[in-house]
Design an enzyme around this catalytic site. Structure first.
Site, mmCIF file in Angstrom:
data_model
loop_
_atom_site.group_PDB
_atom_site.id
_atom_site.type_symbol
_atom_site.label_atom_id
_atom_site.label_comp_id
_atom_site.label_asym_id
_atom_site.label_seq_id
_atom_site.Cartn_x
_atom_site.Cartn_y
_atom_site.Cartn_z
ATOM 1 N N ASP A 136 5.524 -9.563 -15.818
ATOM 2 C CA ASP A 136 5.469 -11.007 -15.616
ATOM 3 C C ASP A 136 6.054 -11.907 -16.425
ATOM 4 O O ASP A 136 6.778 -12.774 -16.126
ATOM 5 C CB ASP A 136 3.753 -11.677 -15.237
ATOM 6 C CG ASP A 136 3.369 -11.268 -13.818
ATOM 7 O OD1 ASP A 136 4.241 -11.405 -12.974
ATOM 8 O OD2 ASP A 136 2.159 -10.454 -13.683
ATOM 9 N N GLU A 139 1.442 -13.000 -20.588
ATOM 10 C CA GLU A 139 2.486 -12.693 -19.656
ATOM 11 C C GLU A 139 2.793 -14.017 -19.003
ATOM 12 O O GLU A 139 3.979 -14.127 -18.083
ATOM 13 C CB GLU A 139 1.836 -11.797 -18.406
ATOM 14 C CG GLU A 139 0.570 -12.360 -17.876
ATOM 15 C CD GLU A 139 0.151 -11.242 -16.669
ATOM 16 O OE1 GLU A 139 0.676 -10.350 -16.247
ATOM 17 O OE2 GLU A 139 -1.164 -11.466 -16.330
ATOM 18 N N HIS A 195 0.842 -1.241 -0.143
ATOM 19 C CA HIS A 195 0.112 0.154 -0.035
ATOM 20 C C HIS A 195 0.895 1.075 -0.151
ATOM 21 O O HIS A 195 0.310 2.363 -0.751
ATOM 22 C CB HIS A 195 -0.833 0.046 1.272
ATOM 23 C CG HIS A 195 -1.943 -1.108 1.289
ATOM 24 N ND1 HIS A 195 -2.708 -1.252 2.211
ATOM 25 C CD2 HIS A 195 -2.333 -1.790 0.294
ATOM 26 C CE1 HIS A 195 -3.749 -2.325 2.081
ATOM 27 N NE2 HIS A 195 -3.453 -2.521 0.817
ATOM 28 N N CYS A 207 1.734 -3.559 -22.094
ATOM 29 C CA CYS A 207 1.292 -2.811 -20.902
ATOM 30 C C CYS A 207 2.285 -2.873 -19.683
ATOM 31 O O CYS A 207 1.892 -2.523 -18.674
ATOM 32 C CB CYS A 207 -0.347 -3.110 -20.242
ATOM 33 S SG CYS A 207 -0.465 -4.816 -19.974
#
Ligand code: PEP
Ligand code: MG
Length: 756
Positions: free
Chosen positions: A626, A602, A361, A673
């Site tokens: 990934d 990925e 976070h 992306c």
């Protein structure tokens, strides 16, 4: 020997500083090997000589004074060769050297081993004996094991000159390396916000005046409530909905009458407030811990956190609220969103966590607030950092402790250059990403929080190429319901309409855990993540799909992207669920629209199934983060192997090139992306491959556009052909660095790339 090693390792794990750790090592090794002297030498700023850092057996005054260059003395030989050296009678060795002025006798036996961290020799661990002695293989192995333990600790605090300019190396500061979590550089004074409050160890004690004790406790609860409310409001101004939701959870727990009524009962029975609070919190946390439901089980930690906050207030009864330095760097094991919100934003220069990942976070929020952040710097340095000046280098994941004037200057120049470049690039905002010979690439932004949208619009993004829906799941305390999700998705789609928004279905698991849905797996990155998890939990998936289809009704600009696709059946199953969600919505009288569906490429297996997948999807998007991780078998969040993680590895380039060709043959659009799309040099290669769109963090958009508008497609294709023939990543980096230099675009390449 194993027992001794285990004991020493345990003692080292409790060491609070490098000095502590070194003292433990020299003392315990001397004792175990029954030698006269044990010493540790670590390399200095120049990297060519090492200095005595700790000794048991020599005059302590020698620490910091005795120094060996490469090939100088036996220690210098070990330093140079990186090999152990064992000698029965050292005096006969041509490199023998000793220091009688520091109480050293002309010793005979010598055993020295290198301290090596990631192939770099950081120092030497050596023992000496005044009489002849032949050290056994087991003794050498013992010393090597201790040296390996020491290497990690020494690395965290050793002068590291790697990757710095010449000017900086001469004045190098202590550098801690970790994982880059938010770009930028900032200088400030370290503040360790975690309180000294150890709730669990608060004793029971009788209160002199229970009534006064109760009043103090009530005041503390009110103060924490106010604090949380203020933090929540501050956050709400900057980060809408998602982060704000977290404060509501805490506030709700504080409103819990029963929990605090129990504390007051205990106070009235004669216990002082901290003791009463400890007992109550422990009791309530235990109840949650025993629950079967993982979400409810995770609430135990919330209760303890809240208890610690109230305790902190009790301990600083009359103390004024914490004052932060003008420029402050928050340092902690993990820094919570609430902690970040406590610091006025204009005073926050950086965030450093001893653990954590770029998906924590704190990291997400740091990127949103544009505060440089570095994660996972290791724990030994933690206690040493409080109140010291730190330079947080979020570009490369480094933290300079008390940086020298030269280091500061270099970074101030970097920050200034970045500012100037940003201004220069602003002029490109409304121009297309088109090469001088007319090849056009769509440039889109990656987003995850509503607050990412404005920077994306400001940077001229032609749509959202990846909306990571999991981020709004990660900053909550429970799964958002359909209406909550609908609201967020509708806002995102409206903000970008009529431009397309590619929303990815929930991609959690692996390194992205939901606090309220813990999944413990030995090998999480190969486990229950992405579409695997949502297909196995159709309730979660259907709720999200319903929210998306409803949100798409108005503008129709949604594209649905499925993460972690490794088999055709997964697409079929996901499509079936989408059909079901759609017909249920229509039957229920809701407005809804089905979006085009795409698969992420990925997982390596997907690369070899593109033709089959193309029969089932409308578009593809390559997730190079990934894909690189799985192709190279390098954990993208592990600092130990971070140097091996490289998007420009020829195997990655060849795999991506193959995927682009296949997708084109099938007539499907394809975008990239992953982070790679946002690196200008990589973007040039991807354009040459023929990708239709690149999606990246908004701050990267102008740089990439500038690069694409400079190189012709033809030039880029020549570069690509050469890159695809390269034998290793370093060769590709050199090739691109040279090309960018010739095009006078070196400033577009990040510091990491320019030195690679
Ligand atoms: C990727 O893997 O490249 C990707 C874009 O997804 P994430 O980084 O969210 O895993
Ligand atoms: Mg991914």
């Amino acid at each position: 020997m194993l027992d001794t090693l285990r004991q020493i390792t345990e003692e080292l794990s409790r060491a609070t500083s490098l000095e502590d750790a070194l003292a433990i090592v020299v003392h315990r090794v001397k004792e175990y090997l029954a030698v006269d002297v044990c010493s540790v030498y670590l390399i200095d700023a120049s990297g060519s000589s090492c200095i005595l850092m700790a000794t048991d057996g020599l005059d302590p005054k020698a620490v910091g004074r005795i120094q060996f260059g490469q090939r100088e003395g036996l220690v210098g030989l070990v330093l140079e060769s990186g090999q152990p050296l064992s000698i029965t009678n050292a005096q006969q060795h041509p490199h023998f050297r000793y220091f009688p002025e520091y109480g050293e006798e002309a010793y005979h036996a010598f055993l020295g081993v290198p301290i090596i961290h990631y192939r770099q020799v950081l120092g030497v661990l050596a023992v000496r004996q005044t009489n002849d002695r032949t050290f056994t293989g087991a003794e050498e192995a013992f010393l090597l094991t201790i040296a390996a333990e020491l290497a990690g600790l020494a690395h965290a605090a050793t002068v590291s000159a790697s990757g710095l300019s010449d000017q900086m190396t001469t004045h190098a500061a202590t550098v801690l390396t970790g994982i880059k979590a938010a770009p930028g550089a900032g200088i400030g004074v370290a503040v360790i916000p975690s309180p000294a409050a150890e709730l669990e160890s608060m004793p029971d004690r009788s209160a002199d005046d229970p009534e006064a004790e109760e009043a103090v406790f009530r005041q503390a609860v009110v103060a924490v409530q106010l604090e949380l409310r203020a933090s929540g409001e501050r956050m709400a101004a900057r980060v809408p909905t998602e982060a704000h939701a977290m404060f509501q959870v805490y506030a709700a727990l504080l409103d819990d009458e029963e929990m605090f009524a129990d504390t007051i009962k205990r106070i009235r029975a004669g216990n002082w407030a901290p003791g009463a609070l400890r007992a109550t919190i422990a009791e309530h946390a235990r109840v949650f811990e025993k629950m079967d439901d993982p979400y409810l089980r995770a609430r135990a930690e919330d209760i303890r956190g809240l208890g610690r906050r109230v305790l902190l207030r009790l301990q600083s009864r009359n103390a004024p609220p914490r004052q932060y330095p003008k420029r402050c760097v928050l340092v902690g094991e993990e820094i919570s969103v609430a902690r970040i919100a406590d610091v006025p934003i204009e005073q926050l220069a950086g965030i450093v966590c001893t653990r954590g990942s770029p998906f924590s976070h704190a990291a997400i929020l740091a990127r949103t607030l544009r505060i440089p952040a570095v994660m996972d710097i290791g724990s030994v340095a933690f206690a040493q950092l409080d109140d010291r000046e730190l330079l947080v280098d979020g570009y490369q994941g480094r933290v300079f402790v008390e940086p020298s004037p030269a280091v500061r200057e270099e970074f101030q120049r970097l920050i200034k250059d970045e500012g100037e470049l940003a201004k220069e690039l602003e002029a490109l905002r409304d121009l297309p990403a088109e090469t001088p010979d007319g090849a056009r690439v769509l440039l889109q932004a990656n987003a995850g929080l509503l607050s990412d949208l404005v920077p994306a619009l400001d940077a001229g993004a032609e749509g959202i190429g990846l909306y990571r829906t999991e981020f709004s799941f990660m900053v909550r305390d429970a799964f958002p319901n359909e209406d909550d999700q609908y609201q967020v998705y509708a806002d995102v789609l409206a903000a970008f309409a009529p431009r397309p928004v590619t929303m990815r279905s929930l991609d959690v698991g692996g390194d992205k855990a939901l606090p309220y849905f813990p999944v413990a797996e030995d090998n999480a990155l190969l486990g229950w993540r992405g579409v695997r998890l949502t297909l196995d939990n159709p309730g979660i998936f259907l709720t999200q799909l319903r929210a998306m289809l409803r949100a798409n009704a108005k503008h129709g600009n949604l594209q649905l992207l499925l993460p972690m696709i490794s088999a055709c059946q997964e697409v079929d199953d996901a499509r079936e669920l989408m059909e079901r969600a759609y017909s249920e919505l229509v039957q229920g009288g809701h407005a809804a629209r089905q979006p085009p569906v795409g698969a992420m490429i990925e997982v390596p297996s997907a690369i070899y199934q593109i033709a089959d997948l193309a029969k089932r999807v409308d578009f593809f998007s390559i997730g190079t983060n990934d894909l690189t991780q799985y192709l190279l078998a390098v954990d993208r969040n592990n600092a130990r192997v971070a140097g091996r993680y490289d998007n420009l590895h020829p195997a990655v380039l060849r795999a991506v090139d193959h995927a682009v060709r296949e997708a084109r043959e099938c007539g499907k659009t394809l975008s990239v992306c992953g982070e790679m799309a946002g690196e200008p040099a990589c973007a040039v290669l991807l354009m040459a491959m023929g990708v239709d769109a690149l999606s990246m963090a908004s701050p990267s958009l102008p740089r990439v556009k500038r690069a694409l508008r400079t190189f012709t497609r033809r030039q880029a294709q020549d570069l690509l052909a050469e890159a695809l023939r390269a034998e290793d990543a370093a060769e590709v980096h050199r090739l691109l660095n040279d090309a960018f230099e010739q095009a006078a675009l070196s400033s577009l390449i990040t510091p990491r790339q320019s030195r690679a």
